[in-house]
Scaffold this motif. Structure first.
Motif, PDB file in Angstrom:
ATOM      1  N   GLU A   9       0.832  -1.207   0.000  1.00  0.00           N
ATOM      2  CA  GLU A   9       0.000   0.000   0.000  1.00  0.00           C
ATOM      3  C   GLU A   9       0.869   1.262   0.000  1.00  0.00           C
ATOM      4  N   ALA A  10       1.980   1.214   0.730  1.00  0.00           N
ATOM      5  CA  ALA A  10       2.871   2.379   0.790  1.00  0.00           C
ATOM      6  C   ALA A  10       3.472   2.676  -0.580  1.00  0.00           C
ATOM      7  N   VAL A  11       3.715   1.619  -1.365  1.00  0.00           N
ATOM      8  CA  VAL A  11       4.253   1.797  -2.717  1.00  0.00           C
ATOM      9  C   VAL A  11       3.200   2.437  -3.610  1.00  0.00           C
ATOM     10  N   VAL A  12       1.961   1.948  -3.524  1.00  0.00           N
ATOM     11  CA  VAL A  12       0.870   2.520  -4.319  1.00  0.00           C
ATOM     12  C   VAL A  12       0.688   3.994  -3.980  1.00  0.00           C
ATOM     13  N   GLU A  13       0.743   4.320  -2.711  1.00  0.00           N
ATOM     14  CA  GLU A  13       0.586   5.714  -2.284  1.00  0.00           C
ATOM     15  C   GLU A  13       1.693   6.584  -2.879  1.00  0.00           C
ATOM     16  N   ARG A  14       2.894   6.067  -2.868  1.00  0.00           N
ATOM     17  CA  ARG A  14       4.030   6.814  -3.409  1.00  0.00           C
ATOM     18  C   ARG A  14       3.898   7.009  -4.918  1.00  0.00           C
ATOM     19  N   VAL A  15       3.512   5.942  -5.613  1.00  0.00           N
ATOM     20  CA  VAL A  15       3.415   6.005  -7.077  1.00  0.00           C
ATOM     21  C   VAL A  15       2.266   6.897  -7.511  1.00  0.00           C
ATOM     22  N   LYS A  16       1.143   6.845  -6.816  1.00  0.00           N
ATOM     23  CA  LYS A  16      -0.024   7.634  -7.239  1.00  0.00           C
ATOM     24  C   LYS A  16       0.198   9.133  -7.075  1.00  0.00           C
ATOM     25  N   ASN A  17       1.146   9.504  -6.225  1.00  0.00           N
ATOM     26  CA  ASN A  17       1.471  10.924  -6.072  1.00  0.00           C
ATOM     27  C   ASN A  17       2.430  11.419  -7.148  1.00  0.00           C
ATOM     28  N   LYS A  18       2.934  10.489  -7.967  1.00  0.00           N
ATOM     29  CA  LYS A  18       3.876  10.854  -9.024  1.00  0.00           C
ATOM     30  C   LYS A  18       3.316  10.625 -10.425  1.00  0.00           C
ATOM     31  N   LYS A  19       2.417   9.662 -10.558  1.00  0.00           N
ATOM     32  CA  LYS A  19       1.933   9.257 -11.872  1.00  0.00           C
ATOM     33  C   LYS A  19       0.417   9.415 -11.976  1.00  0.00           C
ATOM     34  N   LYS A  20      -0.045   9.657 -13.203  1.00  0.00           N
ATOM     35  CA  LYS A  20      -1.479   9.786 -13.427  1.00  0.00           C
ATOM     36  C   LYS A  20      -2.171   8.423 -13.444  1.00  0.00           C
ATOM     37  N   VAL A  21      -1.423   7.393 -13.839  1.00  0.00           N
ATOM     38  CA  VAL A  21      -1.962   6.035 -13.915  1.00  0.00           C
ATOM     39  C   VAL A  21      -1.099   5.117 -13.068  1.00  0.00           C
ATOM     40  N   VAL A  22      -1.735   4.278 -12.251  1.00  0.00           N
ATOM     41  CA  VAL A  22      -1.033   3.275 -11.457  1.00  0.00           C
ATOM     42  C   VAL A  22      -1.499   1.905 -11.922  1.00  0.00           C
ATOM     43  N   TYR A  88      -7.479   5.230 -24.949  1.00  0.00           N
ATOM     44  CA  TYR A  88      -8.448   6.244 -24.539  1.00  0.00           C
ATOM     45  C   TYR A  88      -8.104   6.823 -23.168  1.00  0.00           C
ATOM     46  N   ILE A  89      -7.576   5.987 -22.280  1.00  0.00           N
ATOM     47  CA  ILE A  89      -7.102   6.500 -20.989  1.00  0.00           C
ATOM     48  C   ILE A  89      -5.970   7.494 -21.213  1.00  0.00           C
ATOM     49  N   LYS A  90      -5.106   7.202 -22.178  1.00  0.00           N
ATOM     50  CA  LYS A  90      -4.029   8.126 -22.520  1.00  0.00           C
ATOM     51  C   LYS A  90      -4.588   9.494 -22.885  1.00  0.00           C
ATOM     52  N   GLU A  91      -5.642   9.529 -23.704  1.00  0.00           N
ATOM     53  CA  GLU A  91      -6.242  10.808 -24.098  1.00  0.00           C
ATOM     54  C   GLU A  91      -6.847  11.526 -22.894  1.00  0.00           C
ATOM     55  N   PHE A  92      -7.515  10.783 -22.024  1.00  0.00           N
ATOM     56  CA  PHE A  92      -8.160  11.400 -20.865  1.00  0.00           C
ATOM     57  C   PHE A  92      -7.130  12.003 -19.920  1.00  0.00           C
ATOM     58  N   VAL A  93      -6.013  11.278 -19.664  1.00  0.00           N
ATOM     59  CA  VAL A  93      -5.040  11.795 -18.693  1.00  0.00           C
ATOM     60  C   VAL A  93      -4.197  12.930 -19.276  1.00  0.00           C
ATOM     61  N   GLU A  94      -4.089  12.992 -20.608  1.00  0.00           N
ATOM     62  CA  GLU A  94      -3.341  14.088 -21.223  1.00  0.00           C
ATOM     63  C   GLU A  94      -4.052  15.423 -21.043  1.00  0.00           C
ATOM     64  N   GLU A  95      -5.349  15.372 -20.830  1.00  0.00           N
ATOM     65  CA  GLU A  95      -6.134  16.585 -20.649  1.00  0.00           C
ATOM     66  C   GLU A  95      -6.110  17.085 -19.213  1.00  0.00           C
ATOM     67  N   GLN A  96      -5.480  16.303 -18.307  1.00  0.00           N
ATOM     68  CA  GLN A  96      -5.494  16.652 -16.887  1.00  0.00           C
ATOM     69  C   GLN A  96      -4.078  16.626 -16.325  1.00  0.00           C
ATOM     70  N   ASP A  97      -3.844  17.450 -15.325  1.00  0.00           N
ATOM     71  CA  ASP A  97      -2.547  17.475 -14.657  1.00  0.00           C
ATOM     72  C   ASP A  97      -2.545  16.680 -13.355  1.00  0.00           C
ATOM     73  N   GLU A  98      -3.716  16.340 -12.868  1.00  0.00           N
ATOM     74  CA  GLU A  98      -3.828  15.683 -11.567  1.00  0.00           C
ATOM     75  C   GLU A  98      -3.248  14.274 -11.609  1.00  0.00           C
ATOM     76  N   ARG A  99      -2.557  13.903 -10.547  1.00  0.00           N
ATOM     77  CA  ARG A  99      -1.979  12.564 -10.425  1.00  0.00           C
ATOM     78  C   ARG A  99      -2.989  11.603  -9.801  1.00  0.00           C
ATOM     79  N   GLY A 100      -2.714  10.303  -9.958  1.00  0.00           N
ATOM     80  CA  GLY A 100      -3.557   9.286  -9.332  1.00  0.00           C
ATOM     81  C   GLY A 100      -4.974   9.253  -9.854  1.00  0.00           C
ATOM     82  N   ARG A 101      -5.130   9.214 -11.183  1.00  0.00           N
ATOM     83  CA  ARG A 101      -6.470   9.245 -11.790  1.00  0.00           C
ATOM     84  C   ARG A 101      -7.021   7.843 -12.071  1.00  0.00           C
ATOM     85  N   TYR A 102      -6.170   6.999 -12.611  1.00  0.00           N
ATOM     86  CA  TYR A 102      -6.624   5.648 -12.969  1.00  0.00           C
ATOM     87  C   TYR A 102      -5.748   4.608 -12.282  1.00  0.00           C
TER      88      TYR A 102
END
Length: 410
Positions: A9-22, A88-102
């Motif tokens: 869980e700690a790894v997921v938390e760390r990755v989601k704060n850096k990447k849009k997709v985990v 399609y996820i690629k297109e959706f996340v390119e429109e947003q700057d927020e991390r941890g979306r998918y």
């Protein structure tokens, strides 16, 4: 039994704060979606599974509408069943700057990694997950990777568990087996069902295997070889198939996360080193089921007990690296040369080699570490502390810089 907290869980938390997709990948039924839902539901993250045929069909036929209806942040389980979604996820996340979306999960790495490579490279963080670890079962908080050092032993608490280690090794690491009290008949039923669903839902997604019985025979052969060097020719002869098919089927097990190939430590200092990997069937419960060891006592009394114990130790060491964030190449090797010098595990870190032997004994001696000296010949490397991982009750010093470590302390 309540939810068992997962160290990853700690790894997921760390990755989601850096990447849009985990992307959380690993074998079927190791608890990927359960972990994500338990962790992320309180944060307002929704969940949907493509294991449902109707939902999957909608995702495949109209991916844009599917993603608009199922808004991020969201967990999408069994993502490999609708690979069209990656683009399609690629297109959706390119429109947003927020991390941890998918948060995408799947039990078949081939489809997942293909989607990442082609569509989500640079946008996705990958988390590799295995079954329950001894640390998680014993409620140990320490989360650094295993090292056979005094520093590690000073920080690592042993934890507590009501069951003996032999019972845990025989039961295996799938969370469902720990949710309620299971008798041995239910244990057998679980693994029979697991094999059927694994072959039907994962294997046939990768390759067109018509003969289920042939693949199960192949898996039984792999179980008997766990902890040994992988010889494709011998394996093909055992299974009555050609070598190319054998290589492809081993690759399927490796891709699915059920098998791990431990590479030999190789350095040009010694041309007599053997360069064949060792193969491990990572879940010892599945290994016992396939081998016909139906009780913990049969397992301990059986001719393969030493290999099963070694398999368990290697899988626990591997989990300690994955649960800290390592993906597919932790610094683990084994050593064997043509003079029959052998070291079960070598951990390499910062130019230092840490040797580990794995024994079923309760009374280890420093003679069991006699092969450690051979790695002194490796140029430009230091030899660190070493250990005998075994069934002793407590940590013991065996010699200068050599420890006896209980298997529970991995």
């Amino acid at each position: 039994m309540n939810y068992i907290e997962r160290h990853i869980e700690a790894v997921v938390e760390r990755v989601k704060n850096k990447k849009k997709v985990v992307i959380v990948t690993g074998p079927r039924q190791v608890g990927k979606s359960t972990m994500l839902r338990n962790m992320l539901k309180p944060q307002g993250v929704s969940y949907i599974s493509l294991g449902n045929p109707t939902i999957r069909q909608t995702a495949i036929e109209n991916p844009t509408k599917f993603l608009e209806r199922n808004k991020a942040p969201i967990i999408i389980d069994e993502i490999q069943k609708a690979p069209i979604l990656f683009d399609y996820i690629k297109e959706f996340v390119e429109e947003q700057d927020e991390r941890g979306r998918y948060f995408l999960t799947g039990s078949q790495n081939f489809g997942l990694m293909k989607g990442v490579t082609e569509s989500l490279a640079g946008r996705a963080g990958i988390v590799n997950m295995l079954g329950l670890s001894v640390r998680e079962l014993f409620k140990v908080k320490y989360q650094e990777p295993f090292m056979p050092t005094s520093e590690y032993l000073d920080k690592r608490d042993k934890g507590e568990c009501a069951e003996d280690i032999e019972t845990i090794i025989h039961r295996g690491s799938f969370p469902e087996l720990y949710e309620t009290k299971h008798d041995l008949a239910e244990w057998g039923d679980y693994y029979a069902s697991y094999l059927q669903s694994y072959i039907e839902k994962d294997v046939r997604d990768i390759t067109n295997i018509q003969d289920m019985s042939a693949f199960i025979k192949f898996m039984k052969a792999i179980a008997t070889l766990s902890g040994e060097q992988l010889n494709y020719v011998s394996l093909a002869q055992i299974c009555g198939m050609d070598v190319n098919t054998t290589k492809r089927w081993v690759s399927i097990l490796e891709t699915s996360g059920l098998v791990y190939l431990l590479q030999p430590y190789y350095n040009n200092f010694n041309k007599r080193l053997l360069k064949t990997p060792k193969i491990y069937l990572l879940d010892t419960g599945l290994l016992c089921y396939l081998s016909g060891w139906n009780t913990p006592q049969q397992m301990v009394d059986g001719a393969r007990w030493g290999h099963i114990f070694e398999t368990f130790a290697v899988s626990e060491i591997l989990k300690s690296y994955y649960n800290k964030g390592a993906t597919f190449a932790p610094p683990l090797y084994y050593y064997r040369d043509k003079d029959k010098n052998e070291i079960d595990i070598i951990i390499e870190e910062a130019g230092t080699l840490y040797p580990v032997e794995i024994k079923t004994t309760s009374d280890p001696t420093n003679r069991m570490a006699k092969a450690f000296d051979v790695i002194a010949k490796v140029p430009d490397k230091k030899i660190g502390e070493g250990a005998i991982v075994c069934l002793c009750r407590n940590v013991l010093p065996l010699a200068e810089r050599i420890w006896a470590i209980p298997i529970e302390m991995i």
